[in-house]
Design an enzyme around this catalytic site. Sequence first.
Site, mmCIF file in Angstrom:
data_model
loop_
_atom_site.group_PDB
_atom_site.id
_atom_site.type_symbol
_atom_site.label_atom_id
_atom_site.label_comp_id
_atom_site.label_asym_id
_atom_site.label_seq_id
_atom_site.Cartn_x
_atom_site.Cartn_y
_atom_site.Cartn_z
ATOM 1 N N SER A 196 29.896 71.669 4.836
ATOM 2 C CA SER A 196 31.227 71.522 5.417
ATOM 3 C C SER A 196 31.726 72.918 5.983
ATOM 4 O O SER A 196 31.330 73.876 5.397
ATOM 5 C CB SER A 196 32.091 70.993 4.180
ATOM 6 O OG SER A 196 33.375 71.150 4.672
ATOM 7 N N TYR B 172 35.415 70.909 -4.229
ATOM 8 C CA TYR B 172 34.666 70.525 -3.124
ATOM 9 C C TYR B 172 33.999 71.789 -2.294
ATOM 10 O O TYR B 172 32.907 71.837 -1.944
ATOM 11 C CB TYR B 172 35.673 69.646 -2.057
ATOM 12 C CG TYR B 172 34.836 69.080 -1.013
ATOM 13 C CD1 TYR B 172 34.018 67.886 -1.053
ATOM 14 C CD2 TYR B 172 35.096 69.733 0.369
ATOM 15 C CE1 TYR B 172 33.608 67.690 0.168
ATOM 16 C CE2 TYR B 172 34.293 69.260 1.372
ATOM 17 C CZ TYR B 172 33.629 68.170 1.434
ATOM 18 O OH TYR B 172 33.124 67.589 2.297
ATOM 19 N N LYS C 161 30.130 73.093 -1.610
ATOM 20 C CA LYS C 161 29.707 73.129 -0.178
ATOM 21 C C LYS C 161 29.364 74.554 0.319
ATOM 22 O O LYS C 161 28.529 74.611 1.043
ATOM 23 C CB LYS C 161 30.635 72.508 0.769
ATOM 24 C CG LYS C 161 31.124 71.038 0.744
ATOM 25 C CD LYS C 161 29.655 70.123 1.008
ATOM 26 C CE LYS C 161 30.025 68.838 0.934
ATOM 27 N NZ LYS C 161 28.798 68.048 1.158
HETATM 28 N N1 LIG Z 1 34.350 63.342 6.564
HETATM 29 C C1 LIG Z 1 34.358 64.821 6.489
HETATM 30 O O1 LIG Z 1 35.699 65.163 7.002
HETATM 31 C C2 LIG Z 1 33.405 65.715 6.202
HETATM 32 C C3 LIG Z 1 33.548 66.823 6.533
HETATM 33 C C4 LIG Z 1 32.457 67.923 6.080
HETATM 34 C C5 LIG Z 1 31.492 67.318 5.377
HETATM 35 N N2 LIG Z 1 31.250 66.183 5.179
HETATM 36 C C6 LIG Z 1 30.185 65.628 4.118
HETATM 37 O O2 LIG Z 1 29.486 64.649 4.653
HETATM 38 C C7 LIG Z 1 28.845 63.870 3.698
HETATM 39 C C8 LIG Z 1 29.098 62.585 4.025
HETATM 40 O O3 LIG Z 1 30.152 62.030 3.765
HETATM 41 P P1 LIG Z 1 31.073 60.964 4.933
HETATM 42 O O4 LIG Z 1 32.193 61.854 5.589
HETATM 43 O O5 LIG Z 1 30.267 60.503 5.868
HETATM 44 O O6 LIG Z 1 31.688 60.152 3.789
HETATM 45 P P2 LIG Z 1 31.266 58.702 3.404
HETATM 46 O O7 LIG Z 1 31.180 57.646 4.248
HETATM 47 O O8 LIG Z 1 32.082 58.264 2.010
HETATM 48 O O9 LIG Z 1 29.975 58.760 2.790
HETATM 49 C C9 LIG Z 1 29.398 59.472 1.646
HETATM 50 C C10 LIG Z 1 27.908 58.496 1.243
HETATM 51 O O10 LIG Z 1 27.701 59.149 -0.250
HETATM 52 C C11 LIG Z 1 27.393 58.160 -0.853
HETATM 53 N N3 LIG Z 1 27.603 58.572 -2.233
HETATM 54 C C12 LIG Z 1 28.730 58.905 -2.829
HETATM 55 N N4 LIG Z 1 28.604 58.950 -4.169
HETATM 56 C C13 LIG Z 1 27.316 58.677 -4.400
HETATM 57 C C14 LIG Z 1 26.349 58.800 -5.533
HETATM 58 N N5 LIG Z 1 27.068 59.096 -6.743
HETATM 59 N N6 LIG Z 1 25.318 58.594 -5.635
HETATM 60 C C15 LIG Z 1 24.508 58.063 -4.162
HETATM 61 N N7 LIG Z 1 25.433 58.124 -3.304
HETATM 62 C C16 LIG Z 1 26.804 58.325 -3.400
HETATM 63 C C17 LIG Z 1 28.423 57.083 -0.436
HETATM 64 O O11 LIG Z 1 27.765 55.701 -0.914
HETATM 65 P P3 LIG Z 1 28.783 54.687 -1.581
HETATM 66 O O12 LIG Z 1 29.899 54.323 -0.600
HETATM 67 O O13 LIG Z 1 28.031 53.491 -1.803
HETATM 68 O O14 LIG Z 1 29.447 55.402 -2.897
HETATM 69 C C18 LIG Z 1 28.221 57.241 1.175
HETATM 70 O O15 LIG Z 1 27.177 56.419 1.397
HETATM 71 C C19 LIG Z 1 29.360 64.503 2.618
HETATM 72 O O16 LIG Z 1 28.239 65.259 1.888
HETATM 73 C C20 LIG Z 1 30.644 65.287 2.964
HETATM 74 O O17 LIG Z 1 30.961 65.984 1.983
HETATM 75 C C21 LIG Z 1 32.255 65.114 5.582
#
Ligand SMILES: NC(=O)c1ccc[n+]([C@@H]2O[C@H](COP(=O)([O-])OP(=O)(O)OC[C@H]3O[C@@H](n4cnc5c(N)ncnc54)[C@H](OP(=O)(O)O)[C@@H]3O)[C@@H](O)[C@H]2O)c1
Length: 266
Positions: free
Chosen positions: A142, A155, A159
């Site tokens: 991130s 967080y 990261k």
């Molecule tokens: N959105 C942002 O602004 C942003 C910015 C920078 C980086 N990121 C990173 O991008 C990545 C994806 O996030 P996203 O934004 O796409 O959010 P998201 O839609 O909430 O996706 C997160 C995924 O991780 C899974 N997950 C969570 N806890 C878990 C566990 N204990 N075991 C297995 N799977 C688990 C969730 O599954 P369930 O829903 O079934 O729990 C979901 O499929 C993350 O690493 C996040 O930190 C996001």
Amino acid sequence: MNVHDDTALVTGACSGIGLAIAHRLAARGHSLILVSNREEPLARAAAALAAAHAVQVHTIVQDLAAEGAAEALVAAVDARGLQVDVLVNNAGVFFFGEAVDADPARARAMLQLHVTTPSLLCTLLGARMRARRRGRILLVSSISAWRPFPGISYYASSKAYLRSFAAALRSELAVYGVGVTCLAPGATATALYDPNVVPVAKARRLGVMMDAERVAEAGVQALLRGDAVCVPGLVTRAMATAAVLTPQPVIDWVRRRAPWLRPPRP
Ligand SMILES: NC(=O)c1ccc[n+]([C@@H]2O[C@H](COP(=O)([O-])OP(=O)(O)OC[C@H]3O[C@@H](n4cnc5c(N)ncnc54)[C@H](OP(=O)(O)O)[C@@H]3O)[C@@H](O)[C@H]2O)c1
């Protein structure tokens, strides 16, 4: 690299950036192993991916925040007789709050999910890629990794670990023909944020948050090109640079005014 017949394992693949990455890899001919902790959403994602792309889609339900998750996942992959050619460490969670206010169980789960499990998946599956002299690994960090961020210390620090780990792993594996890429998105409109706290839909409309699809496409292209780091979007890249250059008192000032980052009254 010929992607056809290659299998990609994507963690956190049933929503957001992970699901969008899975679509893009499947569109390029990869078979998929989707991993998440909830059975129903995972099955729905698998059905949608299989219907949209002519590829095999396997699912493994695994809580990646549990102790021993990496070993259990690799055992499940082996039990199905599968080989992982592309590893996408994407699963993540998010919470606001001071480090000293964090619920220990929640903090431990985040560290396991963001630090221990992806690192050990790189160890266990990376060793096999090294032996085969081919493979690719994407670690989703991130832009919050670009400097210390009070208010999201667990967080952002986890990261930052991923960013550093990806860079070191890349150097270690490059000589064996295994590529490692760090994807560092900025704010992206996904289910990562509690919509009652962060106005995700509004932020997306205003262009403050990127679409998961754009982030995923940039990440997959970077992975296939073999880039070291991918920060998707011009605005996000400008923000990453600004984050590094901004003096800490300014960060603290912004934080005092952002409703979701505000520290408790002393
Ligand atoms: N959105 C942002 O602004 C942003 C910015 C920078 C980086 N990121 C990173 O991008 C990545 C994806 O996030 P996203 O934004 O796409 O959010 P998201 O839609 O909430 O996706 C997160 C995924 O991780 C899974 N997950 C969570 N806890 C878990 C566990 N204990 N075991 C297995 N799977 C688990 C969730 O599954 P369930 O829903 O079934 O729990 C979901 O499929 C993350 O690493 C996040 O930190 C996001």
